[in-house]
Design a protein around this motif. Structure first.
Motif, short mmCIF file in Angstrom:
data_model
loop_
_atom_site.label_atom_id
_atom_site.label_comp_id
_atom_site.label_asym_id
_atom_site.label_seq_id
_atom_site.Cartn_x
_atom_site.Cartn_y
_atom_site.Cartn_z
N GLN A 196 1.02 -1.33 0.13
CA GLN A 196 0.06 0.02 0.03
C GLN A 196 0.97 1.28 -0.09
OE1 GLN A 196 -2.44 -0.98 3.38
NE2 GLN A 196 -4.28 -1.00 2.20
N LEU A 197 1.80 1.35 0.70
CA LEU A 197 2.78 2.25 0.71
C LEU A 197 3.42 2.57 -0.67
CD1 LEU A 197 4.71 1.99 4.03
CD2 LEU A 197 2.73 3.37 3.79
N TYR A 198 4.00 1.47 -1.13
CA TYR A 198 4.46 1.72 -2.88
C TYR A 198 3.29 2.36 -3.61
CZ TYR A 198 9.07 -0.27 -2.29
OH TYR A 198 10.33 -0.69 -1.77
N TYR A 199 2.18 1.70 -3.53
CA TYR A 199 1.07 2.25 -4.14
C TYR A 199 0.71 3.71 -3.94
CZ TYR A 199 -3.80 2.41 -5.85
OH TYR A 199 -5.03 2.72 -6.58
N LEU A 200 0.61 4.11 -2.74
CA LEU A 200 0.22 5.56 -2.55
C LEU A 200 1.39 6.26 -3.30
CD1 LEU A 200 -0.98 5.38 1.16
CD2 LEU A 200 -2.23 5.97 -0.92
N VAL A 201 2.60 6.06 -2.91
CA VAL A 201 3.66 6.78 -3.54
C VAL A 201 3.79 7.08 -5.28
CG1 VAL A 201 6.19 6.87 -4.00
CG2 VAL A 201 5.33 6.50 -1.73
N ASN A 202 3.36 5.84 -5.73
CA ASN A 202 3.27 5.78 -7.12
C ASN A 202 1.88 6.37 -7.65
OD1 ASN A 202 5.70 4.39 -7.75
ND2 ASN A 202 4.75 2.41 -7.35
N GLU A 203 0.85 6.34 -6.92
CA GLU A 203 -0.40 7.02 -7.36
C GLU A 203 -0.30 8.41 -7.10
OE1 GLU A 203 -3.00 5.46 -9.23
OE2 GLU A 203 -1.24 3.96 -9.50
N TYR A 204 0.13 8.89 -6.02
CA TYR A 204 0.45 10.08 -5.85
C TYR A 204 1.29 11.00 -6.78
CZ TYR A 204 1.33 14.62 -3.36
OH TYR A 204 1.68 16.04 -2.86
N ILE A 205 2.37 10.48 -7.35
CA ILE A 205 3.17 10.93 -8.52
C ILE A 205 2.35 11.16 -9.80
CG2 ILE A 205 5.25 10.42 -9.94
CD1 ILE A 205 6.56 9.34 -7.36
N LYS A 206 1.25 10.11 -9.98
CA LYS A 206 0.67 10.11 -11.10
C LYS A 206 -0.34 11.23 -11.07
CE LYS A 206 1.03 4.97 -12.02
NZ LYS A 206 0.31 3.94 -12.16
N GLY A 207 -0.60 11.83 -9.69
CA GLY A 207 -1.78 12.76 -9.54
C GLY A 207 -3.10 12.25 -9.23
N ASN A 208 -3.11 10.99 -9.03
CA ASN A 208 -4.44 10.16 -8.73
C ASN A 208 -4.80 10.32 -7.29
OD1 ASN A 208 -4.70 9.19 -10.95
ND2 ASN A 208 -3.49 7.28 -10.79
N TYR A 209 -3.92 11.10 -6.55
CA TYR A 209 -4.34 11.27 -5.00
C TYR A 209 -4.01 12.96 -4.77
CZ TYR A 209 -5.18 6.45 -3.40
OH TYR A 209 -5.46 5.36 -3.21
N ASP A 210 -4.83 13.55 -4.23
CA ASP A 210 -4.46 14.86 -3.62
C ASP A 210 -3.69 14.85 -2.27
OD1 ASP A 210 -6.17 15.29 -1.23
OD2 ASP A 210 -7.60 15.02 -2.49
#
Length: 95
Positions: free
Chosen positions: A6-20
């Motif tokens: 989940q930590l890896y996922y959050l980092v990757n998705e944040y970089i992609k702009g999928n999380y504020d």
């Protein structure tokens, strides 16, 4: 998905702009501080995620908060740290 994944996922998705930034910081801080088993992280992951958590736990999107010196971190500071963490993790995982 494991807390580590989940930590890896959050980092990757944040970089992609999928999380504020608010959502990312809240989720990252909760998962790292409460859910993750630190023994499942290697030394580098633990160091990098710990450093990032220090920022995510003290992130604020409020201008008034940001006027207090050395108390809160800005969105820009979080983004820069996330990119640094991602780069180091990618380097570690490619070795």
């Amino acid at each position: 998905m494991t807390p580590k994944a989940q930590l890896y996922y959050l980092v990757n998705e944040y970089i992609k702009g999928n999380y504020d930034s608010d959502t990312f910081c809240d989720q990252f801080t909760i998962i790292y501080n409460i859910e993750v088993d630190y023994d499942e992280l290697n030394e580098t992951e633990n160091r990098l995620f710990s450093e990032l958590c220090k920022l995510t736990g003290r992130f604020s999107s409020f201008e008034e908060d940001l006027k207090i010196p050395n108390m809160y971190f800005t969105e820009q500071q979080v983004k820069e740290k996330v990119l640094q963490v991602k780069q180091e993790l990618d380097h570690m995982n490619s070795s």
